[in-house]
Design a protein around this motif. Structure first.
Motif, PDB file in Angstrom:
ATOM      1  N   TRP A   1       2.367   4.866  -3.039  1.00 22.32           N
ATOM      2  CA  TRP A   1       3.464   5.758  -2.672  1.00 22.32           C
ATOM      3  C   TRP A   1       4.005   6.498  -3.890  1.00 22.32           C
ATOM      4  N   GLY A   2       4.085   5.810  -5.009  1.00 18.61           N
ATOM      5  CA  GLY A   2       4.626   6.431  -6.218  1.00 18.61           C
ATOM      6  C   GLY A   2       3.849   7.646  -6.662  1.00 18.61           C
ATOM      7  N   ASP A   3       2.513   7.558  -6.610  1.00 18.10           N
ATOM      8  CA  ASP A   3       1.686   8.681  -7.038  1.00 18.10           C
ATOM      9  C   ASP A   3       1.674   9.820  -6.021  1.00 18.10           C
TER      10      ASP A   3
ATOM     11  N   GLY B   1       1.366   8.181   1.395  1.00 20.14           N
ATOM     12  CA  GLY B   1       1.750   7.097   0.501  1.00 20.14           C
ATOM     13  C   GLY B   1       1.868   5.762   1.214  1.00 20.14           C
ATOM     14  N   TYR B   2       2.540   5.755   2.349  1.00 17.09           N
ATOM     15  CA  TYR B   2       2.676   4.514   3.107  1.00 17.09           C
ATOM     16  C   TYR B   2       1.351   4.100   3.742  1.00 17.09           C
ATOM     17  N   ALA B   3       0.581   5.054   4.202  1.00 16.42           N
ATOM     18  CA  ALA B   3      -0.693   4.732   4.851  1.00 16.42           C
ATOM     19  C   ALA B   3      -1.661   4.082   3.872  1.00 16.42           C
ATOM     20  N   VAL B   4      -1.797   4.655   2.680  1.00 18.34           N
ATOM     21  CA  VAL B   4      -2.764   4.111   1.727  1.00 18.34           C
ATOM     22  C   VAL B   4      -2.287   2.766   1.188  1.00 18.34           C
ATOM     23  N   SER B   5      -0.972   2.587   1.040  1.00 18.84           N
ATOM     24  CA  SER B   5      -0.445   1.305   0.576  1.00 18.84           C
ATOM     25  C   SER B   5      -0.668   0.217   1.615  1.00 18.84           C
ATOM     26  N   THR B   6      -0.436   0.550   2.873  1.00 20.78           N
ATOM     27  CA  THR B   6      -0.642  -0.413   3.956  1.00 20.78           C
ATOM     28  C   THR B   6      -2.122  -0.745   4.114  1.00 20.78           C
ATOM     29  N   PHE B   7      -2.961   0.287   4.041  1.00 18.77           N
ATOM     30  CA  PHE B   7      -4.406   0.060   4.140  1.00 18.77           C
ATOM     31  C   PHE B   7      -4.890  -0.838   3.005  1.00 18.77           C
ATOM     32  N   ALA B   8      -4.380  -0.612   1.794  1.00 12.77           N
ATOM     33  CA  ALA B   8      -4.808  -1.420   0.642  1.00 12.77           C
ATOM     34  C   ALA B   8      -4.436  -2.886   0.840  1.00 12.77           C
ATOM     35  N   MET B   9      -3.270  -3.135   1.443  1.00 15.11           N
ATOM     36  CA  MET B   9      -2.860  -4.523   1.663  1.00 15.11           C
ATOM     37  C   MET B   9      -3.728  -5.184   2.730  1.00 15.11           C
TER      38      MET B   9
END
Length: 475
Positions: free
Chosen positions: A308-310, A188-196
């Motif tokens: 992260w939510g999903d 969750g944190y990895a994909v959110s950080t990558f998206a940003m």
């Protein structure tokens, strides 16, 4: 967050222009360009405490038999320290990391590399390549709708293993539940950080990015509208539906298997949870093409809120009823079981039929019948930024004449049915109905604020014709 479906009020535009419609949607819809103090405070609160809430609930079941009060009592009376609870919490394991990595990789494979074939033989099912709504930049993305197929393949393999191959125990998810929590958080944190990072350096479409200048808001709510890798891997569609919602029913099946292992039987309450939530999940995938027109895809940007939510919030907190029933098996009397089943089915019927009426009205531009009669509506107008005038129709017939968001009412009835299967010994299983009530009420208010900004006095005419939001005669 990322498995519950929301759409704009029922409408059909008489004048269509991709460019002008794009400009309008950019003004009226989507996340904010600027951040007020209340939004920032809410964002910071969620970033800090949402992960702790998930941990607290799961830890309470693992160490305190699902009591939310006993951990606090232990801490306040000095019987235990935070370090005692933390040290007793299972850590990340290589086994859990392997399971989770294989799970996500398998869902990526099904999503990207297996074109949908279900639409070729299932009457009424819409799958394969479908178009989404026009983005603010004027782009119409194409999606491979194959969620139902992925769900069927995944569950077929699950049952084949359980009854024939015996590669792993059906209780594997429950047995590794907390170690898997750490894996889900990492993703969750990895994909959110990558998206940003991606939104700054290599966005899919720079015109579909929104920057507020506030790091925390941008990280939480997202910058890119539709981040993609390659032609088909769409972050929003994948993480909203896979891996969390496909896993939802597998998680419940693992809970049922654990109940069978521990007590020699699966209670009727556990069966109800599996059936009612299974209906919801199947409905989601059956209508995945319809989901492309919902607020999650049409207006939300992809950030921590969805990423992260999903990955964490949805699979861990939406399945609390099944988890609770592992620790506290409840055998309902026939009358109670029947009543809960009926409440869940009626709620689902209202949810589905309300959305069906809206879609039918929109597809036919009002030239249809709702409950055997030609539908009534209010015609509204709005102006685009270039001064072009557009028209929409807001339906006031059928369930949409009872309340402005009656589909949410059905959703809440189903949510309550899930919780009622657990009896009344503990409050933990009822977190879901409390959360859904807050979430959907907030969505009502947020949606209507946007509609009032868009339609002005015409929206007041509509709310006068349909005065209630969720519950006719009450609210």
């Amino acid at each position: 967050m990322a498995a519950h479906q929301e759409k704009k009020p029922s409408e059909e535009r008489k004048h269509k222009s991709t460019q002008n419609d794009t400009r309008t949607s950019q003004v009226q819809w989507g996340r904010a360009w600027e951040v007020d103090w209340f939004s920032l405070a809410s964002i910071l609160f969620l970033l800090m405490f949402a992960p702790l809430i998930v941990y607290y609930f799961i830890m309470s079941c693992d160490q305190y038999q699902c009591s939310l009060i006993d951990p606090l009592i232990d801490l306040l009376t000095g019987n235990k320290h935070l370090s005692d609870i933390w040290n007793k919490t299972p850590t990340l394991t290589y086994r859990a990391a392997g399971i989770y990595t294989l799970w996500v990789a398998f869902q990526v494979f099904l999503y990207v590399f297996i074109p949908d074939f279900c639409h070729k033989f299932l009457p009424g099912y819409v799958g394969g390549v479908q178009e989404g709504a026009v983005t603010p930049a004027g782009v119409v993305n194409k999606y491979e709708i194959n969620g139902l197929q992925a769900w069927i393949i995944t569950h077929a393999l699950w049952f084949a293993n359980a009854y024939y191959f015996h590669w792993f125990s059906p209780t594997i998810i429950f047995d590794n539940w907390i170690p898997l929590l750490w894996c889900a958080n990492v993703l969750g944190y990895a994909v959110s950080t990558f998206a940003m990072i991606k939104s700054y350096f290599f966005p899919t479409n720079a015109k579909d990015c929104k920057f507020t200048g506030n790091f925390f808001y941008d990280y939480m709510m997202g910058i890119e509208f539709n981040p993609r890798i390659g032609k088909w891997f769409d972050f929003k569609l994948f993480f909203n539906g896979r891996p969390g919602i496909v896993a939802w029913t597998l998680i419940n099946l693992s809970y049922a298997a654990k109940q069978q292992e521990l007590y020699g039987q699966v209670t009727n309450s556990m069966i109800l949870v599996n059936v009612l939530q299974g209906i919801y999940v199947l409905d989601f995938f059956w209508n995945e093409a319809w989901y492309l027109k919902t607020i999650d895809i049409c207006h939300d940007h992809f950030g921590w809120y969805l990423g992260w939510g999903d990955c964490v919030w949805l699979p861990y907190l939406y399945t609390l009823q099944g988890l609770y029933l592992v620790y506290h098996p409840v055998q309902l009397c026939t009358a109670n079981a029947t009543g809960i089943l009926m409440l869940g089915l009626i709620g689902y019927y209202i949810f589905r039929m309300t959305n069906h009426q809206k879609d039918l009205f929109r597809r036919t531009n009002g030239n249809c019948k709702i409950w055997g009669k030609k539908p009534e509506y209010i015609e509204c107008s709005y102006m685009s930024v270039d001064g072009t005038k557009y028209y929409s129709k807001l339906m006031t017939s059928g369930f949409w004449g009872w309340a402005r968001h009656f589909n949410y009412t059905g959703d809440l009835m189903g949510s309550l049915a899930y919780c009622l299967t657990c009896g009344f010994e503990h409050i933990l299983p009822y977190f879901y109905i409390v959360y859904m009530t807050i979430l959907l009420t907030h969505r009502c208010i947020r949606d209507e604020h946007r509609c009032f900004s868009k339609y002005g006095k015409d929206w007041k005419r509509y709310t006068a014709a349909v005065p209630y939001r969720l519950i006719p005669g009450i609210f």
